[in-house]
Design a protein around this motif. Structure first.
Motif, PDB file in Angstrom:
ATOM      1  N   ASP A   1      25.436 -33.434  13.964  1.00  0.00           N
ATOM      2  CA  ASP A   1      25.905 -33.484  12.574  1.00  0.00           C
ATOM      3  C   ASP A   1      27.418 -33.454  12.451  1.00  0.00           C
ATOM      4  N   GLU A   2      28.109 -33.813  13.519  1.00  0.00           N
ATOM      5  CA  GLU A   2      29.567 -33.738  13.514  1.00  0.00           C
ATOM      6  C   GLU A   2      30.183 -34.596  12.416  1.00  0.00           C
ATOM      7  N   GLU A   3      29.590 -35.769  12.140  1.00  0.00           N
ATOM      8  CA  GLU A   3      30.171 -36.681  11.145  1.00  0.00           C
ATOM      9  C   GLU A   3      29.376 -36.677   9.846  1.00  0.00           C
ATOM     10  N   LEU A   4      28.545 -35.663   9.652  1.00  0.00           N
ATOM     11  CA  LEU A   4      27.740 -35.568   8.438  1.00  0.00           C
ATOM     12  C   LEU A   4      28.285 -34.476   7.523  1.00  0.00           C
ATOM     13  N   VAL A   5      28.022 -34.649   6.212  1.00  0.00           N
ATOM     14  CA  VAL A   5      28.396 -33.629   5.229  1.00  0.00           C
ATOM     15  C   VAL A   5      27.183 -33.339   4.359  1.00  0.00           C
ATOM     16  N   SER A   6      27.215 -32.189   3.701  1.00  0.00           N
ATOM     17  CA  SER A   6      26.147 -31.783   2.802  1.00  0.00           C
ATOM     18  C   SER A   6      26.770 -31.422   1.457  1.00  0.00           C
ATOM     19  N   ARG A   7      26.136 -31.920   0.369  1.00  0.00           N
ATOM     20  CA  ARG A   7      26.665 -31.634  -0.969  1.00  0.00           C
ATOM     21  C   ARG A   7      25.511 -31.524  -1.939  1.00  0.00           C
ATOM     22  N   GLU A   8      25.684 -30.682  -2.976  1.00  0.00           N
ATOM     23  CA  GLU A   8      24.649 -30.489  -3.996  1.00  0.00           C
ATOM     24  C   GLU A   8      25.010 -31.268  -5.259  1.00  0.00           C
ATOM     25  N   PHE A   9      23.950 -31.873  -5.845  1.00  0.00           N
ATOM     26  CA  PHE A   9      24.119 -32.627  -7.089  1.00  0.00           C
ATOM     27  C   PHE A   9      23.125 -32.109  -8.119  1.00  0.00           C
ATOM     28  N   ASN A  10      23.597 -31.977  -9.371  1.00  0.00           N
ATOM     29  CA  ASN A  10      22.725 -31.581 -10.476  1.00  0.00           C
ATOM     30  C   ASN A  10      22.174 -32.813 -11.155  1.00  0.00           C
ATOM     31  N   ILE A  11      20.850 -32.888 -11.206  1.00  0.00           N
ATOM     32  CA  ILE A  11      20.166 -34.045 -11.775  1.00  0.00           C
ATOM     33  C   ILE A  11      19.543 -33.623 -13.104  1.00  0.00           C
ATOM     34  N   SER A  12      19.825 -34.361 -14.148  1.00  0.00           N
ATOM     35  CA  SER A  12      19.271 -34.052 -15.480  1.00  0.00           C
ATOM     36  C   SER A  12      17.939 -34.752 -15.664  1.00  0.00           C
ATOM     37  N   GLN A  13      17.247 -34.350 -16.728  1.00  0.00           N
ATOM     38  CA  GLN A  13      15.911 -34.889 -17.004  1.00  0.00           C
ATOM     39  C   GLN A  13      15.936 -36.396 -17.217  1.00  0.00           C
ATOM     40  N   GLU A  14      17.059 -36.915 -17.712  1.00  0.00           N
ATOM     41  CA  GLU A  14      17.155 -38.347 -17.988  1.00  0.00           C
ATOM     42  C   GLU A  14      17.053 -39.199 -16.719  1.00  0.00           C
TER      43      GLU A  14
END
Length: 440
Positions: A333-346
């Motif tokens: 995973d040296e060149e990988l990143v992790s990020r969180e996204f908020n998804i709305s009902q739409e």
């Protein structure tokens, strides 16, 4: 009468006048005189005999009563010098003499040094001047029979390329041998080997006969067999031959979006072992087999620092020659990143819902963890994340309030994925049928 006597005297006197007759009579008289002197002046005479067989007789001894037997004697025959009455020993021959070693009261197993004596079997008496050698070293032990398992040895029988000997299933018939000998020596035996020097290349099961026996101690030394009784047996050695093949280890990734680059993610997932070597007693076992499938991983289970293990079970049809029973799959995973996204009902959509019901999305907002190549994750927005709830397999008997796993994909992205487990809360309501107005 007188004339006859006078005639005889005249005959002998005439005979004595002849020289040859006088010579013969002189020799006879000399011999008689010599014999008389020898017998009376020198009554004893020395004699020498060589190669008299040595006997060690245990009959009637304490050793025999205790079950002991003669195992070894370092003297086979002796040379003897003796002196005796000329009239007695003059007729002796080597066959009349007996050389023996007396073990006396010895009654335990071991090694002993005994004095050697010589006597005559016809009772003639004499004095023994010397015996060479004068002593013999013997070894006494109990003679027993023990049963040993045999191990086949066939170092010059080789298999051709692509095959292997199945050493664990080699059969040797008979599988045991009875060996008789001194108990002390039998107890030294740690391994009995049936050996054949036969040279052969084989590509299928093969049988060979062997009768050469080798005995080894627990230190691996070869044991002498001279004092052992080893029966001559023709052993049949049957050597099973295995077909072997090296196979690529493979696995699947499940749950990936349709446009996801699975080859890319597999290039980041590394197996602790790439290949496995299997064998089979059936030559056709690998005719259609080029790889060994271990199982699958779900894309949603993969996160930074991910590692999982595959167990390898070859079943009864194959023999695992590599000895590998587990393979680890790890993420680089040296060149990988992790990020969180908020998804709305739409951004959540229901598809393939039964038309007889209305379904409402209860979940108003959800947080999705996205992992992927940094350049694609940096470009990603919530609007690029597509959350689909596919109700094709929904059954009417299920509860009206339920949760359903969504499928998460990404617009124009091939190297990102949603990590983790998600469910969308949904509420079902039945369609209301229109009420008909009755005519009066």
């Amino acid at each position: 009468m007188r004339n006859k006597i006078q005639g005889a005297q005249h005959f002998f006197l005439t005979l004595l006048d002849k020289q040859p007759v006088m010579l013969i009579l002189s020799v006879l008289l000399a011999l008689i005189i010599w014999f008389t002197i020898v017998v009376n002046v020198y009554p004893s005479t020395p004699l020498e005999f060589n190669n008299i067989p040595l006997k060690v007789d245990l009959s009637g001894t304490n050793a025999a009563a205790n079950g002991l037997s003669l195992v070894e004697c370092n003297v086979d025959a002796v040379n003897v010098k003796l002196t005796g009455d000329r009239s007695q020993v003059g007729s002796l021959s080597a066959e009349d003499l007996i050389a023996y070693a007396d073990i006396g009261a010895t009654n335990t197993a071991g090694e002993y040094t005994l004095n050697i004596n010589v006597t005559a079997d016809n009772g003639i008496a004499f004095n023994v001047d010397s015996i060479e050698p004068a002593q013999a070293t013997i070894r006494l032990d109990k003679i027993e029979t023990q049963t040993f398992e045999v191990t086949p040895d066939y170092p010059n029988i080789k298999v051709t390329s692509g095959h292997a000997q199945d050493d664990e299933d080699v059969i040797c018939e008979p599988s045991t041998i009875d060996i008789t000998g001194p108990s002390a020596q039998l107890n030294e035996i740690d391994k009995v080997v049936v050996y054949t020097s036969r040279s052969q290349e084989i590509d299928s099961s093969y049988s060979v006969y062997a009768n050469e026996i080798k005995l080894y101690t627990n230190s691996g030394s070869l044991l002498e067999t001279d004092s052992l009784d080893i029966p001559k047996i023709d052993f049949q050695i049957t050597i099973p031959v295995l077909t072997i093949k090296e196979l690529q280890l493979t696995y699947d990734i499940l749950g990936a979006p349709s446009k996801f680059d699975t080859d890319w993610i597999k290039s980041l997932l590394h197996l602790s072992e790439e290949h496995i070597t299997l064998a089979s007693q059936t030559s056709s076992a690998f005719s259609d087999l080029e790889s060994w499938y271990m199982g699958y991983v779900r894309l949603s289970d993969i996160k930074l620092g991910y590692s999982t293990a595959f167990g390898i079970d070859t079943g009864d049809d194959y023999i695992n020659r590599s000895g590998i029973t587990e393979v680890t799959l790890s993420l680089d995973d040296e060149e990988l990143v992790s990020r969180e996204f908020n998804i709305s009902q739409e951004n959540i959509t229901i598809v393939n819902a039964p038309s007889s019901y209305d379904f409402d999305i209860v979940t108003k907002k959800m947080t999705v963890t996205v992992i992927g190549a940094q350049e694609e994750v940096d470009e990603l927005t919530p609007d690029d994340i597509v959350v689909i709830v596919d109700l094709q397999n929904y059954k009417a008997e299920q509860a009206s309030d339920f949760s359903w796993p969504p499928t998460i994909s990404f617009v124009d992205k091939t190297k990102v994925w949603a990590s983790g487990s998600y469910r969308i809360a949904i509420q079902r309501s039945d369609d209301e049928e229109p009420t008909e107005i009755e005519e009066e």
